[in-house]
Design a protein around this motif. Structure first.
Motif, PDB file in Angstrom:
ATOM      1  N   ASP A 170      50.484 128.062 -18.235  1.00  0.00           N
ATOM      2  CA  ASP A 170      50.006 127.854 -19.264  1.00  0.00           C
ATOM      3  C   ASP A 170      49.918 128.935 -20.322  1.00  0.00           C
ATOM      4  O   ASP A 170      50.055 130.020 -19.815  1.00  0.00           O
ATOM      5  N   LEU A 171      49.739 128.649 -21.669  1.00  0.00           N
ATOM      6  CA  LEU A 171      49.695 129.671 -22.565  1.00  0.00           C
ATOM      7  C   LEU A 171      48.343 130.393 -22.854  1.00  0.00           C
ATOM      8  O   LEU A 171      47.573 129.433 -22.870  1.00  0.00           O
ATOM      9  N   VAL A 172      48.168 131.531 -22.933  1.00  0.00           N
ATOM     10  CA  VAL A 172      46.887 132.086 -23.154  1.00  0.00           C
ATOM     11  C   VAL A 172      47.121 132.738 -24.503  1.00  0.00           C
ATOM     12  O   VAL A 172      47.969 133.548 -24.774  1.00  0.00           O
ATOM     13  N   ALA A 243      50.729 135.041 -23.789  1.00  0.00           N
ATOM     14  CA  ALA A 243      51.069 135.184 -22.253  1.00  0.00           C
ATOM     15  C   ALA A 243      51.293 134.096 -21.857  1.00  0.00           C
ATOM     16  O   ALA A 243      50.436 132.904 -21.967  1.00  0.00           O
ATOM     17  N   LEU A 244      51.868 133.854 -20.590  1.00  0.00           N
ATOM     18  CA  LEU A 244      52.316 132.745 -19.677  1.00  0.00           C
ATOM     19  C   LEU A 244      51.641 133.253 -18.383  1.00  0.00           C
ATOM     20  O   LEU A 244      51.747 133.977 -17.628  1.00  0.00           O
ATOM     21  N   VAL A 245      50.513 132.278 -17.987  1.00  0.00           N
ATOM     22  CA  VAL A 245      49.673 132.657 -16.846  1.00  0.00           C
ATOM     23  C   VAL A 245      49.647 131.321 -16.013  1.00  0.00           C
ATOM     24  O   VAL A 245      49.377 130.315 -16.376  1.00  0.00           O
ATOM     25  N   PRO A 246      49.991 131.604 -14.732  1.00  0.00           N
ATOM     26  CA  PRO A 246      49.586 130.391 -13.733  1.00  0.00           C
ATOM     27  C   PRO A 246      48.306 130.044 -14.077  1.00  0.00           C
ATOM     28  O   PRO A 246      46.979 130.628 -14.010  1.00  0.00           O
ATOM     29  N   ARG A 247      48.096 128.614 -13.919  1.00  0.00           N
ATOM     30  CA  ARG A 247      46.785 127.715 -13.985  1.00  0.00           C
ATOM     31  C   ARG A 247      45.664 128.320 -13.025  1.00  0.00           C
ATOM     32  O   ARG A 247      44.498 128.595 -13.201  1.00  0.00           O
ATOM     33  N   LEU A 248      46.320 128.440 -11.540  1.00  0.00           N
ATOM     34  CA  LEU A 248      45.309 128.872 -10.675  1.00  0.00           C
ATOM     35  C   LEU A 248      44.499 130.217 -11.151  1.00  0.00           C
ATOM     36  O   LEU A 248      43.377 130.491 -10.686  1.00  0.00           O
ATOM     37  N   ALA A 249      45.073 131.200 -11.649  1.00  0.00           N
ATOM     38  CA  ALA A 249      44.652 132.389 -12.221  1.00  0.00           C
ATOM     39  C   ALA A 249      43.666 132.125 -13.370  1.00  0.00           C
ATOM     40  O   ALA A 249      43.015 133.281 -13.891  1.00  0.00           O
ATOM     41  N   VAL A 258      42.042 131.346 -25.743  1.00  0.00           N
ATOM     42  CA  VAL A 258      42.421 129.840 -25.430  1.00  0.00           C
ATOM     43  C   VAL A 258      43.569 129.465 -24.697  1.00  0.00           C
ATOM     44  O   VAL A 258      44.316 130.196 -24.836  1.00  0.00           O
ATOM     45  N   VAL A 259      43.267 128.539 -23.883  1.00  0.00           N
ATOM     46  CA  VAL A 259      44.426 128.244 -22.886  1.00  0.00           C
ATOM     47  C   VAL A 259      45.093 126.841 -23.198  1.00  0.00           C
ATOM     48  O   VAL A 259      44.314 125.909 -23.637  1.00  0.00           O
ATOM     49  N   ARG A 260      46.367 126.548 -23.414  1.00  0.00           N
ATOM     50  CA  ARG A 260      46.866 125.740 -23.776  1.00  0.00           C
ATOM     51  C   ARG A 260      48.294 125.268 -22.854  1.00  0.00           C
ATOM     52  O   ARG A 260      48.939 126.241 -22.539  1.00  0.00           O
TER      53      ARG A 260
END
Length: 306
Positions: A170-172, A243-249, A258-260
């Protein structure tokens, strides 16, 4: 013929620095240690220990033999663990490795469930490729690893992957970002942004980001590098980049970000349990099953929140 007790004696002398200290650590008499050492030296036809007024030290031959003695003793201990696991007996030790996010969110319930059957756990937290190296050296029974679905890990023939969870990336964004109000964010809209990425070139998330941005017609600009997702969120909140961050994190995201989801591109990392061959013993099989059950719960929560 070599006796395992001979190897224990050599290791104890190397560790304690004297025959008397070796005897105390092995709960036997010094003459017994002397007898086993003499038998071992007779077998190899070489002096293995140099004795003097200040104690005992290994000779070149002894130092050469020592790592082999250590390996034999360790391997025997692993064999005992695996036989106990195979028979389902209490007291077996299951050696498990995992990267930090999986260690925090996939393992705890699974470990507790299997531990109720009498299995003891030895947990190692680390990153790839170190976890796979430990697995290859037979120092782990199970390792939780990740890669990207279209770019599999390079594995030895004997290593088997048991898929656990596809973890979306997901994008942060900072809350005042122009794209923060969108339900899904196209990568084309982030052409001018600076990105916070991982520290290593092999990171599957960053490789997916590079490919997806290339398809969108640009190369991402790097602002910072970190493998700590808490640090990444902090810098995003401060406006240092996206940033691009794994949803599990992102199970507990900061309130000031904001997470999208990404629009269009299917970006995810695949989490798997890796074993050498089939899972050895009931404990290893039960752990893989329990981790999959926990992953199914997490995936169901994601679907409900979508």
């Amino acid at each position: 013929m070599l006796d395992l007790r001979h190897l224990y004696v050599l290791r104890a002398i190397a560790r304690e620095g004297s025959l008397a200290g070796a005897a105390r650590s092995l709960y036997c008499s010094q003459p017994t240690v002397t007898h086993h050492l003499a038998t071992l030296e007779g077998h190899f036809g070489a002096r293995l220990v140099e004795r003097g007024p200040r104690g005992a030290t290994l000779t070149d031959a002894g130092r050469t033999l020592l790592p082999h003695a250590d390996a034999v003793v360790r391997r025997l201990g692993r064999a005992e663990d695996e036989i106990r696991m195979l028979l389902g007996g209490a007291g077996s030790v299951l050696r498990v490795g995992a990267f930090p996010t999986a260690s925090a969110l996939l393992l705890p319930r699974a470990v507790r469930q299997v531990a109720e059957q009498g299995v003891t756990f030895d947990l190692t937290e680390g990153e790839l490729p170190a976890l796979l190296d430990l697995l290859r050296r037979d120092e782990l029974h199970v390792a939780l690893v990740f890669t990207q679905p279209d770019d599999p890990l390079t594995l030895d023939d004997g290593i088997t992957l048991h898929p656990v969870l596809d973890d979306p990336l997901d994008l942060v964004l900072p809350p005042d970002h122009p794209c923060a109000d969108l339900d899904r964010v196209p990568l084309k809209a982030l052409r001018e942004e600076s990105w916070i990425v991982g520290t290593t070139a092999w990171d599957p998330c960053d490789r997916q980001l590079d490919r997806a941005c290339e398809e969108a017609g640009y190369r991402p600009l790097t602002a910072l590098r970190s493998d700590d997702y808490g640090v990444i969120q902090g810098h995003v909140a401060a406006g240092a980049g996206v940033a691009l961050v794994p949803r599990l994190a992102l199970s507990s995201p900061r309130p000031d970000i904001v997470v999208r989801p990404v629009d269009g591109a299917r970006l995810a990392r695949r989490i798997s349990a890796a074993t050498v061959g089939p899972p050895r013993g009931r404990g290893a099989r039960d752990l893989v099953a329990a981790v999959r059950t926990q992953a199914d719960r997490i995936a169901a929560d994601w679907r409900r929140a979508a």
